[in-house]
Write an enzyme that holds these catalytic residues in place. Structure first.
Site, short mmCIF file in Angstrom:
data_model
loop_
_atom_site.label_atom_id
_atom_site.label_comp_id
_atom_site.label_asym_id
_atom_site.label_seq_id
_atom_site.Cartn_x
_atom_site.Cartn_y
_atom_site.Cartn_z
N HIS A 356 0.80 -1.22 0.00
CA HIS A 356 0.00 0.00 0.00
C HIS A 356 0.84 1.28 0.00
O HIS A 356 0.26 2.36 0.12
CB HIS A 356 -0.92 0.03 1.22
CG HIS A 356 -2.10 -0.89 1.10
ND1 HIS A 356 -3.28 -0.52 0.52
CD2 HIS A 356 -2.26 -2.18 1.49
CE1 HIS A 356 -4.14 -1.53 0.55
NE2 HIS A 356 -3.55 -2.54 1.14
N LYS A 544 -8.32 13.40 4.91
CA LYS A 544 -7.46 12.21 4.82
C LYS A 544 -6.48 12.26 5.99
O LYS A 544 -6.40 13.25 6.72
CB LYS A 544 -6.71 12.14 3.49
CG LYS A 544 -5.95 13.40 3.14
CD LYS A 544 -5.42 13.36 1.71
CE LYS A 544 -6.50 13.60 0.69
NZ LYS A 544 -6.92 12.40 -0.01
N ARG A 545 -5.76 11.20 6.17
CA ARG A 545 -4.73 11.17 7.21
C ARG A 545 -3.75 12.33 6.99
O ARG A 545 -3.39 12.65 5.87
CB ARG A 545 -4.00 9.82 7.14
CG ARG A 545 -2.88 9.62 8.12
CD ARG A 545 -2.45 8.16 8.11
NE ARG A 545 -2.06 7.71 6.78
CZ ARG A 545 -0.82 7.74 6.31
NH1 ARG A 545 0.16 8.23 7.06
NH2 ARG A 545 -0.54 7.26 5.12
N LYS A 550 0.66 13.89 1.55
CA LYS A 550 -0.71 14.16 1.12
C LYS A 550 -0.94 15.66 0.92
O LYS A 550 -1.95 16.08 0.38
CB LYS A 550 -1.70 13.58 2.13
CG LYS A 550 -1.65 12.04 2.16
CD LYS A 550 -2.59 11.46 3.19
CE LYS A 550 -2.48 9.94 3.28
NZ LYS A 550 -3.04 9.24 2.11
N THR A 652 -8.63 6.07 -1.64
CA THR A 652 -10.02 5.63 -1.78
C THR A 652 -10.96 6.79 -1.46
O THR A 652 -12.10 6.79 -1.91
CB THR A 652 -10.34 4.44 -0.85
OG1 THR A 652 -9.95 4.76 0.49
CG2 THR A 652 -9.63 3.18 -1.31
N LYS A 656 -14.71 7.99 -3.13
CA LYS A 656 -15.94 8.30 -2.39
C LYS A 656 -16.48 9.68 -2.80
O LYS A 656 -17.69 9.84 -2.98
CB LYS A 656 -15.66 8.27 -0.89
CG LYS A 656 -15.30 6.90 -0.36
CD LYS A 656 -14.62 6.96 0.99
CE LYS A 656 -13.91 5.64 1.29
NZ LYS A 656 -12.89 5.76 2.34
#
Length: 817
Positions: A356, A544-545, A550, A652, A656
């Site tokens: 991942h 998100k985390r 990110k 993901t 969504k």
């Protein structure tokens, strides 16, 4: 007016449970009591079916998938189970009869603290899809008593408090003490050669009891619920009455607490030795308990363990459960008397591995000295696997010790979990097409040269049951009037929406649904945080985390960039925007926590400036979890997917948002690439460097963020606001570390390692184009939003698990021979 027959039966069930459980009637029961009674009535309906399913697996000797993951972010089960069982209308009818809104009952259920982010949510989606598609599956994880943590924002900073999600009982779980196993740590290993071969004597070890709790996974319209098995650590030592009687109360509880701490918290901080040891204990605890169960279960069903690969397939979800590989070797050799060769042959056919991440910090490595002390027998097995593996690699790369050392399982005092998976597992999967290529061409290139047939790429997916039917009932209802067939079951039907993107009346209905979802979000923020938002504004979400790759930091600087523009030109923003961040930072990740503080400082600046507050608002959504995501995502107009190209394996959250009609602004990274392929360039906003460009800059060390800073006055002015003292409520130098890291690096790291400044000008230009389109040609925007929903079917987890099954698992559905 009377209730339907089904609703009347449910009402009677709830009434009876309330009387037995609380001695109350439906009229004087609290919402919490109504929740528990109605949840138990749901549970009673599938328990007999669940038991029949388990017996059917025994009877039919079905091949079972064991999906092993450190995280299962399942979210609340109550509403999901009712929807998937086809009982939503009946339960709503009951609560309407009681004068209660069923939506007020749903929040009475705690969010299970079993995961953190995308990894755990993916695992939950796959379990739900596998069950909906009627495949035999057991998820395997840890029953974390206090989850990750509850996030509190105090004076703009993150504070972590315990997430005691089990305090009021978890209605859905069933304890299975008959399947408990002993897990051993520490001790010494003695090898003894006899006429029968090598015998391993393990002595002076410490033990922990692994007790399983089973949670049913209810698929959509399925007759065979799946199982999520969660292991809880219990002490075998019990209560030390002798110490207690001597007045040494702490010692009386010490052994029990030391054992049971294993299943207390998800991802304990590992920036100290005790934390590293606890994480290693957790992952071995899961691996050992589950492998012992699998062996015992198989022997009971089939007897002969040589047939284990015919009945069992294990998917390792990221590297956390990797120790299941040497643990199964240990059981086969030490407990069952198999030779090394026979044990290896079985193990190779059982395991598959999903990678991942390409981040080195997440490719788990364990200090060999710690590992040897804590898991002495597992250490000797891994040493032997490594020796044989390196000998095989030497056939491909003779006299090239540098390459062999890079691929080795053990090297430089470290034991590498990803390398162990590659050495043994039958398949190694990347979670998007881009990620699969990065694994083959960059991260594991040498391994790919040796084992080309092992590597594959199956793009992640999400379940449309939770992320459409449950999360977005208004849109679900609109689609039911528009799409022929059950799109909640069949993801391919979403494409029927394509012609409706050009229908003005449908666009108007779609716009109304989005407005209602914004109003629902506004109510939620008002109730939970006392924040009021403009529901006529563009809702721009980055959830998100919190991690530097990110690039929440890119969005922070961009907001300052837009703020400066507005001060100079009050027409620089053509439509009001509400910027919403939702993220948790790992407790020991100081830079990430500093970014949260920066977000909230920017919010204080922007939201309180009379020159900007009517056009820009910044909101940090506290304690982001599955339940708040179900409210946030349907309200979003813009989905921010800003990861540095080549760093996000898939994502993901992007899927969504897409399913719920948000338009993505993103890099060509992870599954964004495939979203772009599905949507075409007209329905997604792409910016920034490609993965190839980023890799080349890194390879040649040719990126200089200082040049961006010097050449672009807008970038320079935005970045200067971080340290010029204009951010309210913080010291002038509070964010100097962030500023320093972007322009100069901080000792061990290069400057701007995630290319924030490099991509900022491109991002700003594309963002302005997106906002102007929304403001000036909203019909075109709505067309894009509808096309996102229409093309989201490909990203269903149903499609993903069918691909896994075809390539790796080879499961048969219930009733299939």
């Amino acid at each position: 007016m009377g209730m339907s027959k089904e609703a009347s039966k449910i009402y009677a069930d709830i009434k009876g449970i309330l009387e037995k459980l609380y001695g109350k009637t439906v009229d004087d029961a609290s919402y919490k009591e109504l929740y528990k009674a109605s949840a138990l009535s749901v549970r009673d309906r599938f328990m007999s079916t669940w038991n029949q399913t388990i017996r059917g697996i025994y009877r039919d000797k079905k091949k079972m998938l064991y999906y092993m993951s450190a995280e299962f972010l399942i979210g609340r089960s109550y509403a999901s189970n009712i929807i998937n069982m086809g009982l939503w209308d009946s339960y709503k009818e009951v609560f309407d009869h009681l004068g209660v809104n069923i939506k007020d009952i749903i929040p009475m259920e705690a969010d299970p603290g079993l995961g953190n982010g995308g990894l755990g949510r993916l695992a939950a989606c796959y379990l739900e899809s596998l069950t909906s598609l009627d495949y035999p599956v057991m998820g395997c994880g840890i029953r974390y008593e206090y989850g990750l943590f509850k996030q509190k924002i105090v004076d703009g900073a993150q504070y972590e408090v315990e997430d005691d999600w089990l305090h009021d009982e978890f209605v859905w779980e069933v304890e299975r003490p008959e399947w408990s196993f002993e897990v051993k740590f520490n001790g010494e290993i003695e090898e003894e050669w006899t006429e029968k071969g090598l015998t391993i004597n393990y002595k002076n070890y410490n033990t922990v009891q692994a007790v399983p709790y089973d949670v049913p996974i209810i698929g959509y319209g399925c007759k065979h619920p799946g199982v999520l098995r969660l292991w809880s650590a219990k002490s075998e030592a019990g209560f030390d009455l002798s110490s207690f009687n001597k007045g040494d109360y702490l010692k009386a509880m010490e052994n029990r607490q030391l054992a049971e701490i294993i299943s207390k918290v998800l991802y304990p901080a590992d920036n100290h030795q005790q934390g590293k040891e606890l994480r290693l204990k957790q992952f071995y605890f899961l691996a050992s308990a589950q492998m012992q169960f699998i062996v015992k279960y198989h022997k009971m069903m089939f007897g002969d363990l040589h047939t284990l690969p015919e009945s069992t397939v294990v998917q390792i979800n990221d590297t956390h459960p990797t120790l299941a590989i040497p643990e199964l070797m240990r059981i086969l050799m030490d407990d069952e008397g198999y030779s090394w060769e026979d044990a290896v042959e079985i193990v190779k056919k059982v395991f598959n591995y999903t990678n991942h991440t390409i981040m080195n910090e997440a490719l788990e490595c364990w200090d060999e000295r710690l590992f040897r002390v804590l898991l002495p027998r597992i250490h000797t097995i891994i040493v032997n696997i490594n020796e044989r593996y390196c000998a095989k690699l030497a056939e491909y790369f003779p006299d090239d010790m540098e390459k062999i050392s890079e691929m080795a399982i053990i090297a430089y005092g470290q034991i590498r979990m990803a390398n162990l998976c590659i050495a043994v597992a039958g398949h190694v999967n990347g979670v998007s097409q881009l990620h699969g290529e990065i694994l083959k061409r960059r991260l594991f290139n040498y391994e790919y040269q040796v084992f080309p047939n092992k590597f594959t790429a199956i793009t992640n997916g999400i379940t449309q049951r939770r992320w459409m039917a449950l999360a977005n009932p208004e849109l679900t209802e609109l689609l039911r009037k528009t799409i022929k067939g059950d799109f909640i079951k069949d993801y391919r039907l979403y494409e029927q929406l394509i012609p409706f993107a050009d229908d003005p009346s449908f666009r108007a209905e779609f716009r109304d649904v989005k407005k209602k979802n914004k109003e629902r979000l506004s109510e939620y923020l008002q109730d939970t945080q006392g924040i009021s938002i403009n529901t006529d504004s563009i809702i721009d979400v980055q959830s998100k985390r919190l991690h530097e790759y990110k690039r929440q930091l890119l969005k922070c600087i961009h907001i300052l960039y837009k703020y400066n523009h507005l001060l100079a030109d009050d027409k620089a923003l053509t439509h009001p925007v509400t910027f919403i961040f939702a993220a948790k930072a790992a407790p020991g990740y100081h830079r990430a926590k500093s970014i949260i503080r920066l977000i909230n400082a920017i919010a204080d600046l922007v939201n309180n400036d009379p020159r900007t507050k009517d056009l820009m608002q910044v909101v940090f959504l506290e304690n982001y979890n599955v339940s708040s995501a179900e409210i946030l995502i349907p309200a979003a107009d813009i989905s921010e997917q800003l990861s540095t190209a080549g760093y996000e394996a898939s994502g993901t959250g992007n899927m969504k948002f897409m399913l719920n009609g948000a338009v993505t602004i993103g890099t060509m990274d992870g599954a964004n690439v495939e979203m772009h392929e599905q949507l075409g360039p007209d329905n997604i906003f792409v910016f920034g460097a490609t993965a190839t460009e980023i890799a080349n800059y890194q390879r040649f060390k040719s990126y200089n963020p200082g040049s961006v800073f010097e050449k672009n006055v807008y970038v320079r002015n935005a970045l200067d606001r971080i340290i010029d003292g204009s951010l309210p409520g913080v010291a002038e130098n509070a964010f100097s570390d962030i500023y320093q890291s972007l322009l100069f690096g901080n000792g061990y790291e290069v400057a701007d390692p995630y290319f924030v400044l490099y991509d900022l000008p491109s991002y700003a230009e594309v963002y302005t184009r997106a906002i102007n389109l929304y403001a000036v040609d909203n019909e075109s925007w709505m067309r894009k939003a509808i096309m996102n929903v229409a093309k989201a079917g490909f990203f269903s987890s149903d499609r993903a698990v069918e691909e896994y099954n075809e390539i790796m698992w080879h499961l048969k559905k219930y009733g299939e021979q």
